[in-house]
Design an enzyme around this catalytic site. Structure first.
Site, PDB file in Angstrom:
ATOM      1  N   CYS A 113       0.821  -1.219   0.000  1.00  0.00           N
ATOM      2  CA  CYS A 113       0.000   0.000   0.000  1.00  0.00           C
ATOM      3  C   CYS A 113       0.848   1.259   0.000  1.00  0.00           C
ATOM      4  CB  CYS A 113      -0.938   0.000   1.194  1.00  0.00           C
ATOM      5  SG  CYS A 113      -1.998  -1.434   1.224  1.00  0.00           S
ATOM      6  N   HIS A 115      -9.497   3.282  -1.540  1.00  0.00           N
ATOM      7  CA  HIS A 115      -8.104   2.851  -1.369  1.00  0.00           C
ATOM      8  C   HIS A 115      -7.626   2.056  -2.580  1.00  0.00           C
ATOM      9  CE1 HIS A 115      -4.409   1.609   0.288  1.00  0.00           C
ATOM     10  NE2 HIS A 115      -4.806   0.626   1.072  1.00  0.00           N
TER      11      HIS A 115
END
Ligand SMILES: [Zn+2]
Lengths: 385, 143
Positions: free
Chosen positions: A84, A332
């Site tokens: 991420c 996200h």
């Protein structure tokens, strides 16, 4: 005037996050890249390198493919994958090259298409039988639930306090036209939603979306040449990985690498946490956000529950966190998230965030973590005009 | 050992679960002679201090304390839920993750810090070749 070797964000933008199943990853990245070039008032011909972050197609030369859509000028392309923290890593690679004096202007792009990604994580794979459900859970909601429960164990943090994070971030997103969702989400809805991994309900898990964000960054010399009026100064850029901690084989340590990165970033920027005006941090799950108030030093250990209860981290509070809506409501898209966070903070520092504007924002911090584990932190400063 | 003989005995679900020819199964770790860090399984370099060839084999305890947990309601297809995913600090060093059983999956009933013991059982599923696996679970123990 004395010229330093500071690095500036000359132009930055993101596409509205959503679901675009009919489009491709390079196509989404190209759209963000063109927006950022326009924002900077330059073209691809002015860029000396491209740093492209994408996780799910890490072996597919996404950077080169997006150049096919915006101009193949023969520049160096580096494709990055770092969980991420992928987008922030691509940004930092560009920063490093400019800092080193190698280039004067580069393009950094983060892009991800999450269609059908579903529940991420889980154990097993490879040899033997899958261990999920036999040796606990390796899903991301469970991993971050356990990290949150560690905070509960130490400080008595409650399910309701974790849930309030999601209420706040969803509220913020109602003022962000580029967020995936713009829906008020009351506490009873958050607490009453399907439980995924206690204490994270479905509305306390980040939203899987497709998205892209891009930044044109440049040397101080170039920024002065082109005009500094909207140029955001990068005061610190830091990347860390996990140090060894006692439990990190069973429980990815999401705290230590953030604390390490924050300490380095404050030192590099020469500022303290108390001088920040806003933060975009990695709220991949509501439990995670609570931990990072303390990890980033905006309150003392044990005070994070009070930060959310008393509204200090909401817009209008002492230090607004995730004014964009965060990963919980803005969405996200793994590879894009890091640069999208830098876009949000830059937008406030430029005074262009409209309804969600943090008044008089001068200094902002962006934070992402990737399991397991990477942490990237950037500290940004408003244009000085 | 022939493949047939191997199949007649359960395989360990993770490499650090040891199944001796005689005696009870146990978890095995390593302890760094230099910095005293304890790891699951074996390795030759200490990831805590970087020392080489300083790691000694260590039989881990079957008792410990519940460090943290979550209750998993949504998992991958085919995995029965809810179940309690738990992280346990073993007495004498080493931290392992597993399912906490013999307790209601209710956050009010599960106490962090409570003593637990490890039990070893045949896993309820087999691999594609039909091999059985030995796994471990945590259950509440008397203090
Ligand atoms: Zn050592």
């Amino acid at each position: 005037m004395k010229m330093g070797n500071d690095v500036y964000v000359l132009g930055i933008d993101m596409i509205k996050f959503g679901k675009f199943p009919e489009r491709s990853v390079p196509d989404l990245g190209a759209e963000a890249a063109l927006l950022a070039l326009d924002d900077a008032g330059v073209t691809i011909n002015d860029c000396q390198a491209l740093y492209c972050g994408n996780l799910m197609q890490a072996s597919a030369m996404v950077g080169q493919r997006l150049l096919q859509e915006i101009g193949q000028t023969g520049i160096a392309v580096v494709n990055c994958a770092n969980a991420c923290a992928t987008g922030a890593t691509a940004f930092r690679e560009g920063w490093t090259a400019i800092k080193a004096g190698l280039y004067d202007m580069v393009l950094c792009v983060g892009v991800e298409q999450m269609a059908g990604a579903g529940l991420l994580g889980g154990g097993g794979g490879g040899k033997g039988i899958p261990t999920e459900g036999l040796l606990g859970s390796g899903t991301m909601p469970a991993v971050f639930a356990e990290a949150g429960m560690e905070h509960s164990r130490k400080y008595g943090t409650t399910f309701e306090q974790f849930a309030k994070v999601s209420v706040k971030n969803h509220h913020h997103s109602t003022m962000n036209p580029k967020a995936r969702y713009q829906i008020e989400t009351p506490l009873e809805d958050v607490m009453g939603a399907e439980m995924i991994s206690y204490p994270n309900t479905k509305l306390m898990c980040s939203v899987n979306v497709d998205g892209a964000a891009a930044a044109v960054i440049c040397s101080e010399k170039k920024a002065r040449e082109l005009g500094m009026k909207r140029a955001v100064k990068v005061r610190a850029s830091v990347l860390t990985s996990d140090r060894w901690t006692q439990r990190d084989l069973t429980m990815p340590d999401v705290n230590t690498c953030t604390r390490d990165a924050a300490a380095q970033a404050y030192e590099m920027a020469g500022v303290g946490a108390d001088e920040l005006n806003l933060i975009e941090l990695h709220d991949c799950f509501a439990t995670a956000e609570i931990l990072h108030y303390e990890n980033l030093g905006i309150c003392k250990d044990g005070e994070a529950g009070r930060m959310i209860d008393e509204g200090h981290v909401a817009l209008g509070g002492r230090i607004p966190v995730n004014a964009s809506g965060g990963l919980l409501s803005k969405g996200h898209p793994l590879g894009a998230t890091g640069i999208a966070n830098i876009y949000e903070v830059s937008t406030h520092l430029r005074g262009e965030a409209e309804k969600r504007q943090v008044p008089n924002a001068r200094l902002g911090l962006t934070h992402v973590i990737g399991l397991g584990s990477a942490c990237a932190i950037h500290i940004l400063e408003a244009p000085s005009s | 050992m022939s493949e047939e003989a191997a199949a007649s005995k359960p395989l360990p679900i993770v490499p650090f679960l040891k199944i001796p020819d005689s005696g009870d199964p146990y978890l095995e770790g390593s302890e760094c002679k230099k910095c005293k860090a304890v790891f699951l399984g074996s390795r030759s370099v200490c990831s805590s201090c970087g020392a080489r060839d300083q790691l000694a084999v260590k039989k881990l305890s079957n008792r410990g304390e519940l460090y943290v947990f979550s209750i998993t309601y949504r998992s991958f297809p085919g995995i029965e839920t809810p179940y309690v995913s738990a992280v346990v600090d073993l007495d004498g060093g080493g931290t392992v993750k597993g399912n906490l059983i013999d307790i209601e999956p209710d956050p009010e009933k599960i106490k962090m810090g409570m003593p637990v013991e490890l039990i070893y059982e045949i896993a309820p599923r087999k691999d594609r070749e039909g091999n059985e696996y030995l796994t471990y679970y945590f259950k509440p123990a008397n203090a």
